[in-house]
Motif scaffolding. Structure first.
Motif, PDB file in Angstrom:
ATOM      1  N   UNK A  74       0.857  -1.203   0.000  1.00 50.36           N
ATOM      2  CA  UNK A  74       0.000   0.000   0.000  1.00 50.36           C
ATOM      3  C   UNK A  74       0.886   1.244   0.000  1.00 50.36           C
ATOM      4  N   UNK A  75       0.323   2.355  -0.414  1.00 51.08           N
ATOM      5  CA  UNK A  75       1.107   3.598  -0.441  1.00 51.08           C
ATOM      6  C   UNK A  75       0.938   4.372   0.863  1.00 51.08           C
ATOM      7  N   UNK A  76       1.792   5.330   1.056  1.00 50.56           N
ATOM      8  CA  UNK A  76       1.693   6.187   2.248  1.00 50.56           C
ATOM      9  C   UNK A  76       0.373   6.950   2.214  1.00 50.56           C
ATOM     10  N   UNK A  95      -2.429   6.026   0.993  1.00 52.32           N
ATOM     11  CA  UNK A  95      -3.531   5.142   1.369  1.00 52.32           C
ATOM     12  C   UNK A  95      -3.596   4.980   2.887  1.00 52.32           C
ATOM     13  N   UNK A  96      -2.428   4.862   3.503  1.00 48.47           N
ATOM     14  CA  UNK A  96      -2.388   4.752   4.958  1.00 48.47           C
ATOM     15  C   UNK A  96      -2.962   6.024   5.591  1.00 48.47           C
ATOM     16  N   UNK A  97      -2.528   7.155   5.076  1.00 50.02           N
ATOM     17  CA  UNK A  97      -3.022   8.430   5.597  1.00 50.02           C
ATOM     18  C   UNK A  97      -4.537   8.528   5.415  1.00 50.02           C
ATOM     19  N   UNK A  98      -5.024   8.030   4.314  1.00 51.16           N
ATOM     20  CA  UNK A  98      -6.471   8.066   4.065  1.00 51.16           C
ATOM     21  C   UNK A  98      -7.250   7.338   5.149  1.00 51.16           C
ATOM     22  N   UNK A  99      -6.741   6.192   5.545  1.00 50.68           N
ATOM     23  CA  UNK A  99      -7.438   5.428   6.578  1.00 50.68           C
ATOM     24  C   UNK A  99      -7.387   6.169   7.913  1.00 50.68           C
ATOM     25  N   UNK A 100      -6.210   6.681   8.228  1.00 53.64           N
ATOM     26  CA  UNK A 100      -6.062   7.416   9.496  1.00 53.64           C
ATOM     27  C   UNK A 100      -7.053   8.572   9.543  1.00 53.64           C
ATOM     28  N   UNK A 101      -7.148   9.317   8.455  1.00 51.60           N
ATOM     29  CA  UNK A 101      -8.068  10.472   8.429  1.00 51.60           C
ATOM     30  C   UNK A 101      -9.516  10.020   8.566  1.00 51.60           C
ATOM     31  N   UNK A 116     -12.023   1.916   1.319  1.00 53.65           N
ATOM     32  CA  UNK A 116     -10.899   2.856   1.230  1.00 53.65           C
ATOM     33  C   UNK A 116      -9.763   2.183   0.463  1.00 53.65           C
ATOM     34  N   UNK A 117      -9.053   2.985  -0.318  1.00 52.00           N
ATOM     35  CA  UNK A 117      -7.946   2.430  -1.096  1.00 52.00           C
ATOM     36  C   UNK A 117      -6.883   1.834  -0.182  1.00 52.00           C
TER      37      UNK A 117
END
Lengths: 337, 337, 337, 337
Positions: D9-11, D13-19, D56-57
């Motif tokens: 996964x990309x950074x 995508x990780x940020x998207x989940x956190x948000x 989510x991606x």
């Protein structure tokens, strides 16, 4: 066999079915209904391959009337089968409890377990030398070394042993060491194996497949009986259903149902049925209350360090407490331990 | 592996879990939630026996994150496996149809079927020499004589053959005669057999057990792969459900699911899935539309006189007509026959 | 009905069964086999309560010969039912695709979806105003406001609408707004609801319960037909099995089976059957290949922000691409979109 | 909730989940494993719609940690719920047996049954006024006249009554006449009905759907509790499986499992679980041995002439004999009748 003809079948089609039956030595008994014609096949319906009947022109369906198993049925042998085992008897109105570890790990582990189990009232020691594992990477058991440990403990403690045979190649060696050969759920329809254990002298503990009907269990028993071994113990161990809250769904009503259909002894495995130690005692009591001839229970001196299935194993004091309740329930249903 | 601690667990219990993981060479990553504490196990979770974790004090549940199979997974090998078979290739974007009688009955029957099947576009000849039968009293197949008939027809007609191996004892002889060894649904978890076919050179057609999950099918494939044989073809053949209107319930969505999880080819058996000839063509088309790499279909020159499963066999013109539609559907999903 | 007598029954017991049948106006046709006596009940077997027969002395079992449904059967009405819907026809050899969002969220969302769906070839707009949720804490739908949005978009875009009725209290209002009333899987055996929708004039889309057999689905359709509404569309939407890799198991073979048993149109819901967007297109194609009269598919302009079931919704370009393939598959099986 | 990210996964995508989590007021706790990154969602996970997370991606899967029900859980309310009923108490360590005919047929039939049932030790009278029938042509019960008969017998004999409500329209009238409202298996997920019975004052007997999980049963109880009615009795009545030898498969292990998960009383219906009179007594004993708080049993003065379910009804002497054994088993597990 009852054959139902399609609406609007021709006379030729009807004649075809009658001739088919006569070729097999059966007679046809025709009954014309208002909407359907049905034919009763009079004679030994086991001679009919149902699929062939279904392929005759004009046939809608064919319904067997007789059970597909014979030697295993109570109609064939009304009195219950009693299996003798060095003094212990299975199926004679006593409750026989088999107990021991999931896997044989060491001589000391098995010895300690056997002594406690016997003290608590168990009559047979269980223990896996060959372990069926769905992953090729999991611990597969000690194999022949495990068998030898079991046999050594048996001689010392005086409890007959039951252990699973996983491969056709091991039937001879398991038969040599064990007092009862267990056929596991995944091998219930391994017909080559059933034939082999049918031809050796040890009693067989046949576990119901997790995907098998009561009738299929009896058909697999029939395989063993038809090969000459009449000492088969059936074991309900939970079936697979849509609910995954317990590992499997224990089919307790199958116990009295089996007892009505067959003369063979029926025991219950509460450990694999639930996969959860806290559910083992209530399910054990339920099995005895429902009329089971016995139990096969996983126990371990230190379940937390067990090499497999520790999560569903009782420790030794838990097992001993359970046995006290089993004794009391047995009494209510007119049995003794 | 994610470990969820029970509400109100003690510090000692938490420490116990951390130490347990460290002993196995993994690290613990603790996360205190509002209601629950969870621990992420960092490292190769395949080293953890989940049951043991569940037995540690204070542990509520443990959830695997990785798939339990490795060699069979697309993550391990992203490109699809293509299995070569004397010119025919399985898994390379063509649709491969295997066809033939349920049971080998005679040389003439197999020869006639093979010629027609080839003409219609089939690439592999199927036929049972050893038949798994739930009754010990049913026709069990011609055995070795059946293998020889298949081999003779193969040489004459030029179609590779697939046939089932029922007993561990027959792996060698089946491997010698057949081009593909079939492991039937009832033997999908006969681990001793899986090991044996993993050690011989022929491709293996592994049928899904009728009450086996997609994951268990992949685990059984893993057994074969882990023993050195990388040529495994998976076969969806219907699962057992509560509805008995069809013999089994064909799980068509399992085809695209399997294709996403594994690199192995996936085919469908529409004959055993339905047990009803009239449902075989629509289900065959559905399978190809859903992305299957092929089919294995029962056909017979004269289904009405077949020694087994005639009721679900297509006759030769029916098969030929089906193949025309299969060809057209294959084209829609970007494949050729 | 075939009645099988217990082995060793008495003459009085046989006479008892004969009299029982005669009381109901049927005749008994007795057939003495070698092991069992069987009785064919001649007349309308639907008059017999099977349970009562089973309670007569000497009776072992009783096997129905006729199907328990009548109005829904092809025997009763051989020609296929065609349901007219403002120009669109369902069941007449065309493939009808219904598409739309799981839940109605806003006028704009529904409008955008409807325009795209129509453009891609959908003939009916789906959308949930009342949502069945297993948790009382989940979003339950916009209710009547949702119905009004659907009706407004229908008038604007010109697509008839199908929407679920969840409560008996809402049958009237849903009937007023919708063109087709949907009965969800969980209400398939809500008999009070079936009676109510049987008494109103809109066509009914009846979803198979996830725990219901094909026969039970037809019995529930019979309830609606018997109350006067002949416009019933059956929908296979996946059944519950032991495998949880997909949300449900789509029973594709049930499509041709239903088409042979009933004259009612049969469609498939690939979205709820799989619960996974990537499996929706292959399953849609499979359904059409197997002979379904249509599909009901969840689509959404922005699935990632959908209020429910986004994970199984196609976005609009994905749906449009799917429709191209559906069109091609339909052609192979002799249909048009 | 544990969120597992896809491999690679990309950074972003990780940020998207956190948000996404932060928007809902939760915190993200990131844990980088060797093969996978996982995120623990810290806060009230019931706020998260799991489907949205899955969309989510970069997200592979999301695993709930908390149970989806709250009011029904033992974690929420550790002490067992005791339901008072004119002197009788359910859930307080006594075994409560409810007995009576499947269907109310006449005043005399119900009166005779009630007197015998009370004499034998039953504490609640059961009887169906509205009968759920899968065929629209079967006897549907006496309806309101049946309710009045039940109420009259209750007043005369002094046994509280339990009867099923089949239609939302009848909740008020059933609530007026009965002491306990029964929700049948087919209505377990009729959410509109659950809300209605949640808003009236009578205790509710909620039967498990025949293909509902233990968790879904608890979610349906949660619906009733969340609407204000805390007096819910759960009833295991058999689930649907692949085996059809018994009508349903009684899931006895669900009894101790439910007792550990919820504070609500749990009873068992052995009559519908088996559909066979001879299996009712052993299953009744099994249920009590497994820890059930009670039973609901079908009995009839003359089962052979019963209007429904006679085949599974005990006659009055059989019931009386069963009660003696129930009493003895109850004692073994520390309870009284």
């Amino acid at each position: 066999m009852i054959i139902v003809m399609r609406k609007g079948h021709s006379v030729d089609e009807l004649t075809g079915v009658v001739k088919f039956l006569e070729t097999l030595g059966l007679r046809a008994h025709i009954s014309e209904g208002e909407e359907k014609t049905i034919i009763g096949a009079v004679g030994d319906e086991r001679l009919i391959e149902r699929d062939k009947l279904l392929d005759l022109n004009g046939v809608e369906t064919a319904i067997p009337i007789l059970k597909p198993y014979k030697l295993a049925s109570r109609e064939f042998k009304p009195e219950s089968t009693i299996i003798g085992l060095n003094g212990t008897k299975i199926g004679n109105g006593r409750v026989v409890v088999m107990a021991g570890p999931c896997a044989v790990e060491s001589y000391d582990q098995v010895l300690e377990t056997a002594i406690s189990a016997k003290q608590a009232g168990a009559k047979v020691l269980r223990g896996g030398a060959f372990k069926p594992r769905s992953s090729p990477y999991s611990f597969q058991g000690l194999g022949r070394a495990g068998l030898e440990i079991l046999a050594r403990v048996r001689d010392q403690v005086g409890l007959p042993i039951v252990t699973e045979c996983l491969s056709q190649d091991d039937v001879a060696i398991v038969s040599e060491h064990a007092d009862i050969i267990q056929i596991g759920a995944r091998n219930m329809q391994n017909f080559a194996m059933l034939e082999k254990v049918g031809k050796q002298p040890r009693p067989v503990l046949l576990k119901r497949g997790m995907m098998s009907t009561v009738e299929e269990l009896l058909m697999s028993a029939e395989y063993i009986l038809a090969n000459g071994n009449y000492n088969v113990i059936l074991c309900e161990r939970g079936i697979r259903t849509f609910d995954t809250m317990t590992r499997n769904t224990s089919d307790i009503a199958a116990v009295p149902l089996l007892k009505s259909l067959t003369h063979l002894p029926v025991i219950v495995d509460p450990s694999h049925a639930t996969g959860d130690r806290k559910l083992v005692p209530p399910l054990s009591l339920a099995a005895i209350a429902a009329g089971a001839d016995g139990l096969i229970v996983e126990i371990h001196p230190t379940p937390d360090t067990a090499m497999c299935d520790g999560h569903q194993s009782l420790n030794l004091p838990q097992f001993s407490a359970l046995m006290d309740q089993v004794r009391a329930i047995a009494q209510v249903v007119g049995k003794t331990l």
